[in-house]
Enzyme design. Structure first.
Site, PDB file in Angstrom:
ATOM      1  N   LYS A 105       0.839  -1.211   0.000  1.00  0.00           N
ATOM      2  CA  LYS A 105       0.000   0.000   0.000  1.00  0.00           C
ATOM      3  C   LYS A 105       0.869   1.255   0.000  1.00  0.00           C
ATOM      4  CE  LYS A 105      -3.319   2.284   3.115  1.00  0.00           C
ATOM      5  NZ  LYS A 105      -2.553   2.926   4.187  1.00  0.00           N
ATOM      6  N   ALA A 114       0.540 -15.916  -1.577  1.00  0.00           N
ATOM      7  CA  ALA A 114       0.613 -17.368  -1.744  1.00  0.00           C
ATOM      8  C   ALA A 114      -0.400 -17.978  -0.788  1.00  0.00           C
ATOM      9  CB  ALA A 114       2.015 -17.874  -1.418  1.00  0.00           C
ATOM     10  N   TYR A 145      -2.625 -23.555  10.015  1.00  0.00           N
ATOM     11  CA  TYR A 145      -2.234 -23.169   8.649  1.00  0.00           C
ATOM     12  C   TYR A 145      -3.455 -22.728   7.856  1.00  0.00           C
ATOM     13  CZ  TYR A 145       0.087 -23.642   4.057  1.00  0.00           C
ATOM     14  OH  TYR A 145       0.624 -23.436   2.807  1.00  0.00           O
TER      15      TYR A 145
END
Ligand code: UDP
Length: 311
Positions: A105, A114, A145
């Site tokens: 930004k 990813a 995860y």
């Protein structure tokens, strides 16, 4: 372009560094070396277009100068790794993604996350399309995860919608190839390591669970095309050729001439281990013109040759 790649010393991160350098770009590689290794980027030492910064992206990222793109690949990614580092996994997906988006930004840079097929959990829809919202157990062993990456996707879309950051989300399915860690616990390095040592391959459960394996060069091409596209919705990147884990074990034993066979280890199957996984890549094919090119035999031959030097 001047590009920041987090997780640059990891399996995919290091291949991305190579690819972007080969295209003539400048690459800043960042990694805290928790699960990555400098061995993966040692060949880039002395390359004037490459700079390595050892930094944990869960802490504020300060980078002087302009940036055109941020590729956020930092994270433990194998089940063994994220079970060993559950809190680091949650932090890099949450705080690390926030920091990496903050850099994008601030610099007006494009951002690519990813993400993972694990956002689909143990899927009830098969094959998995991007509009499937998934079947994830937040408090199961894989939750650290899966939820980190789901949060990362939510944060990425929030920065896109709220701050107008130009974002991409790649949902990466099982990928294999040189520079995987022999001890990362994933099925391909595990099986090849065992086969090259003449040990029986440890198939968890009855081996009927399926995966679809993509060779690393195909994966990197998909990521490259996605970054260069103008598509901001998630895109599955993976190889749709699905097989059972038992079939994979038989193939690796055959290719390595391993006489030790296969041993079933029902007790090792981690709760929440998805029973099936196959990407629907219609979106990648139509939006990016991308389909995997490398046959499993060819990819495994390269990977076996790589591990042969390390076993
Ligand atoms: N697996 C196996 N033996 C091994 C390692 C993994 O049977 O030595 C199985 C594991 O239970 C899972 C599949 O192979 O069903 C893929 O596991 P991996 O750790 O590569 O990643 P996942 O796709 O589950 O995230």
């Amino acid at each position: 372009m001047r590009i920041l790649i987090t997780g640059a010393a990891g399996f995919l991160g290091s291949h991305l560094c190579d690819r972007f350098l080969a295209e003539g770009h400048q690459v800043i590689g960042m990694d805290n070396l928790l699960t990555g290794s400098v061995d993966n980027i040692a060949h880039l030492a002395g390359n004037e277009n490459f700079l390595f910064i050892k930094h944990d992206v869960t802490n504020f990222i300060y980078l002087p100068g302009p940036l055109d793109a941020v590729l956020h690949f930092a994270s433990p990614a194998s089940p063994i790794d994220y079970l060993t580092y559950p809190i680091q996994t949650l932090k890099v997906g949450a705080l690390g993604t926030h920091n990496a988006l903050g850099v994008a930004k601030d610099k007006g840079a494009r951002f690519l996350l990813a993400s993972t097929s694990e956002v689909y959990g143990d899927p009830l829809v098969h094959p998995q399309r991007e509009d499937y919202v998934g079947n994830v157990d937040a408090i199961g062993p894989r939750g650290v995860y899966d939820e980190a990456k789901r949060f990362a996707e939510a944060m990425t879309m929030a920065y896109h919608r709220t701050h107008g950051v130009d974002t991409r989300i790649a949902r990466i399915f099982n990928t294999y190839g040189p520079r995987m860690r022999l001890d990362d616990g994933r099925v391909v390095p595990n099986f090849i390591g065992q086969a090259l040592r003449g040990e029986p391959l440890t198939v968890y459960g009855d081996g009927s669970q399926t995966r679809s394996f993509c060779y690393v060069s195909d994966l990197i091409e998909g990521i490259y095309r996605l970054l260069m596209s103008d598509y901001t919705e998630p895109v599955n990147i993976g190889n749709p050729s699905e097989m059972t884990i038992l079939q994979l074990a038989e193939l690796i034993n055959e290719m390595t001439g391993n006489p030790a066979g296969i041993v079933l280890k029902p007790e090792r199957r981690i709760k929440g281990d998805p029973q099936t996984r196959q990407p629907d890549i219609t979106r990648a094919r139509t939006v990016l013109g991308w389909v995997p090119q490398v046959d499993l035999h060819d990819g495994l031959r390269e990977t076996i040759a790589y591990f042969r030097k390390r076993v």
